[in-house]
Design a protein around this motif. Structure first.
Motif, mmCIF file in Angstrom:
data_model
loop_
_atom_site.group_PDB
_atom_site.id
_atom_site.type_symbol
_atom_site.label_atom_id
_atom_site.label_comp_id
_atom_site.label_asym_id
_atom_site.label_seq_id
_atom_site.Cartn_x
_atom_site.Cartn_y
_atom_site.Cartn_z
ATOM 1 N N PHE A 3 0.820 -1.166 -0.071
ATOM 2 C CA PHE A 3 -0.161 -0.001 -0.127
ATOM 3 C C PHE A 3 1.009 1.296 -0.072
ATOM 4 O O PHE A 3 2.065 1.270 0.736
ATOM 5 C CB PHE A 3 -0.950 0.108 1.276
ATOM 6 N N LYS A 4 0.248 2.169 -0.570
ATOM 7 C CA LYS A 4 0.991 3.625 -0.616
ATOM 8 C C LYS A 4 -0.257 4.573 0.019
ATOM 9 O O LYS A 4 -1.244 4.240 -0.088
ATOM 10 C CB LYS A 4 1.358 4.021 -2.151
ATOM 11 N N TRP A 5 0.388 5.748 0.448
ATOM 12 C CA TRP A 5 -0.469 6.539 1.081
ATOM 13 C C TRP A 5 -1.649 7.154 0.130
ATOM 14 O O TRP A 5 -2.939 7.204 0.705
ATOM 15 C CB TRP A 5 0.093 7.820 1.481
ATOM 16 N N ASP A 6 -1.658 6.880 -1.140
ATOM 17 C CA ASP A 6 -2.781 7.349 -1.650
ATOM 18 C C ASP A 6 -3.856 6.211 -2.123
ATOM 19 O O ASP A 6 -4.777 6.714 -2.763
ATOM 20 C CB ASP A 6 -2.091 7.651 -3.305
ATOM 21 N N ALA A 12 -8.087 1.684 4.014
ATOM 22 C CA ALA A 12 -9.332 1.868 4.716
ATOM 23 C C ALA A 12 -10.144 0.580 5.070
ATOM 24 O O ALA A 12 -10.558 -0.093 6.406
ATOM 25 C CB ALA A 12 -10.416 2.615 4.130
ATOM 26 N N GLU A 13 -10.057 -0.589 4.304
ATOM 27 C CA GLU A 13 -10.725 -1.689 4.092
ATOM 28 C C GLU A 13 -9.952 -2.548 5.178
ATOM 29 O O GLU A 13 -10.467 -3.257 6.103
ATOM 30 C CB GLU A 13 -10.698 -2.341 2.828
ATOM 31 N N VAL A 14 -8.501 -2.491 5.229
ATOM 32 C CA VAL A 14 -7.785 -3.239 6.045
ATOM 33 C C VAL A 14 -7.857 -2.533 7.629
ATOM 34 O O VAL A 14 -8.034 -3.373 8.534
ATOM 35 C CB VAL A 14 -6.141 -3.258 5.862
ATOM 36 N N LEU A 15 -7.846 -1.461 7.781
ATOM 37 C CA LEU A 15 -8.181 -0.758 9.123
ATOM 38 C C LEU A 15 -9.518 -0.993 9.588
ATOM 39 O O LEU A 15 -9.783 -1.168 10.703
ATOM 40 C CB LEU A 15 -8.017 0.870 8.882
ATOM 41 N N ALA A 16 -10.559 -1.331 8.774
ATOM 42 C CA ALA A 16 -11.862 -1.415 9.216
ATOM 43 C C ALA A 16 -11.886 -3.016 9.742
ATOM 44 O O ALA A 16 -12.430 -3.226 10.776
ATOM 45 C CB ALA A 16 -12.906 -1.454 8.113
ATOM 46 N N GLU A 17 -11.023 -3.878 9.062
ATOM 47 C CA GLU A 17 -10.885 -5.285 9.647
ATOM 48 C C GLU A 17 -10.178 -5.483 10.762
ATOM 49 O O GLU A 17 -10.411 -6.007 11.832
ATOM 50 C CB GLU A 17 -10.204 -6.162 8.559
ATOM 51 N N GLU A 63 -17.066 5.582 5.468
ATOM 52 C CA GLU A 63 -17.875 5.005 4.625
ATOM 53 C C GLU A 63 -18.051 3.355 4.970
ATOM 54 O O GLU A 63 -19.293 2.804 5.098
ATOM 55 C CB GLU A 63 -17.557 4.938 3.189
ATOM 56 N N ILE A 64 -16.877 2.752 5.135
ATOM 57 C CA ILE A 64 -17.093 1.385 5.462
ATOM 58 C C ILE A 64 -17.871 1.081 6.691
ATOM 59 O O ILE A 64 -18.740 0.289 7.062
ATOM 60 C CB ILE A 64 -15.748 0.549 5.286
ATOM 61 N N TYR A 65 -17.469 1.776 7.726
ATOM 62 C CA TYR A 65 -18.053 1.871 9.077
ATOM 63 C C TYR A 65 -19.558 2.105 9.062
ATOM 64 O O TYR A 65 -20.299 1.464 9.847
ATOM 65 C CB TYR A 65 -17.439 2.958 10.007
ATOM 66 N N LYS A 66 -19.883 3.201 8.133
ATOM 67 C CA LYS A 66 -21.523 3.535 8.225
ATOM 68 C C LYS A 66 -22.013 2.286 7.631
ATOM 69 O O LYS A 66 -23.332 1.786 8.032
ATOM 70 C CB LYS A 66 -21.645 4.526 7.373
ATOM 71 N N GLU A 67 -21.496 1.608 6.467
ATOM 72 C CA GLU A 67 -22.054 0.577 5.746
ATOM 73 C C GLU A 67 -22.326 -0.734 6.855
ATOM 74 O O GLU A 67 -23.272 -1.426 6.776
ATOM 75 C CB GLU A 67 -21.341 0.195 4.439
ATOM 76 N N GLN A 68 -20.933 -0.987 7.429
ATOM 77 C CA GLN A 68 -21.214 -1.988 8.697
ATOM 78 C C GLN A 68 -22.249 -1.843 9.781
ATOM 79 O O GLN A 68 -22.961 -2.758 10.158
ATOM 80 C CB GLN A 68 -19.823 -2.110 9.291
ATOM 81 N N ASN A 69 -22.589 -0.586 10.057
ATOM 82 C CA ASN A 69 -23.322 -0.338 11.260
ATOM 83 C C ASN A 69 -24.829 -0.365 10.849
ATOM 84 O O ASN A 69 -25.886 -0.538 11.432
ATOM 85 C CB ASN A 69 -22.942 1.094 11.827
ATOM 86 N N GLU A 70 -25.029 0.226 9.460
ATOM 87 C CA GLU A 70 -26.435 -0.151 8.852
ATOM 88 C C GLU A 70 -26.801 -1.336 8.730
ATOM 89 O O GLU A 70 -27.926 -1.481 9.077
ATOM 90 C CB GLU A 70 -26.620 0.683 7.635
ATOM 91 N N ASP A 71 -25.802 -2.336 8.417
ATOM 92 C CA ASP A 71 -26.113 -3.630 8.437
ATOM 93 C C ASP A 71 -26.462 -4.332 9.724
ATOM 94 O O ASP A 71 -27.450 -5.104 9.806
ATOM 95 C CB ASP A 71 -25.094 -4.745 7.805
ATOM 96 N N ASP A 72 -25.710 -3.812 10.901
ATOM 97 C CA ASP A 72 -26.024 -4.528 12.135
ATOM 98 C C ASP A 72 -27.450 -4.019 12.717
ATOM 99 O O ASP A 72 -28.046 -4.537 13.555
ATOM 100 C CB ASP A 72 -25.118 -3.901 13.016
#
Length: 74
Positions: A3-6, A12-17, A63-72
């Protein structure tokens, strides 16, 4: 090639995991920067982070966090 900073969405996907349930908007940029640097897949300069790049990662993670919490809540 890691991964690069860009690569905000991929990071974000890995951090969410790695930090399930954590609202990324509650994270300090200093912590966020360190979490990115600590990723096994991270392969960029430690000094390459900027506020804009960290914010892009944070927003992509949010955005990932919001999607995960909507599902919950359903």
């Amino acid at each position: 090639m890691g991964f690069k900073w860009d690569q905000a969405e991929e990071i974000a996907e890995v951090l969410a995991e790695n930090h399930p349930g954590l609202d990324p908007l509650a994270a300090r940029f200093t912590d966020l920067r360190q979490w990115v640097i600590d990723l096994d897949e991270f392969d960029d300069s430690r000094e390459g982070s900027t506020e804009a790049k960290l914010e892009a990662i944070q927003m992509a993670w949010h955005e990932i966090y919001k999607e995960q919490n909507e599902d919950d809540s359903e």
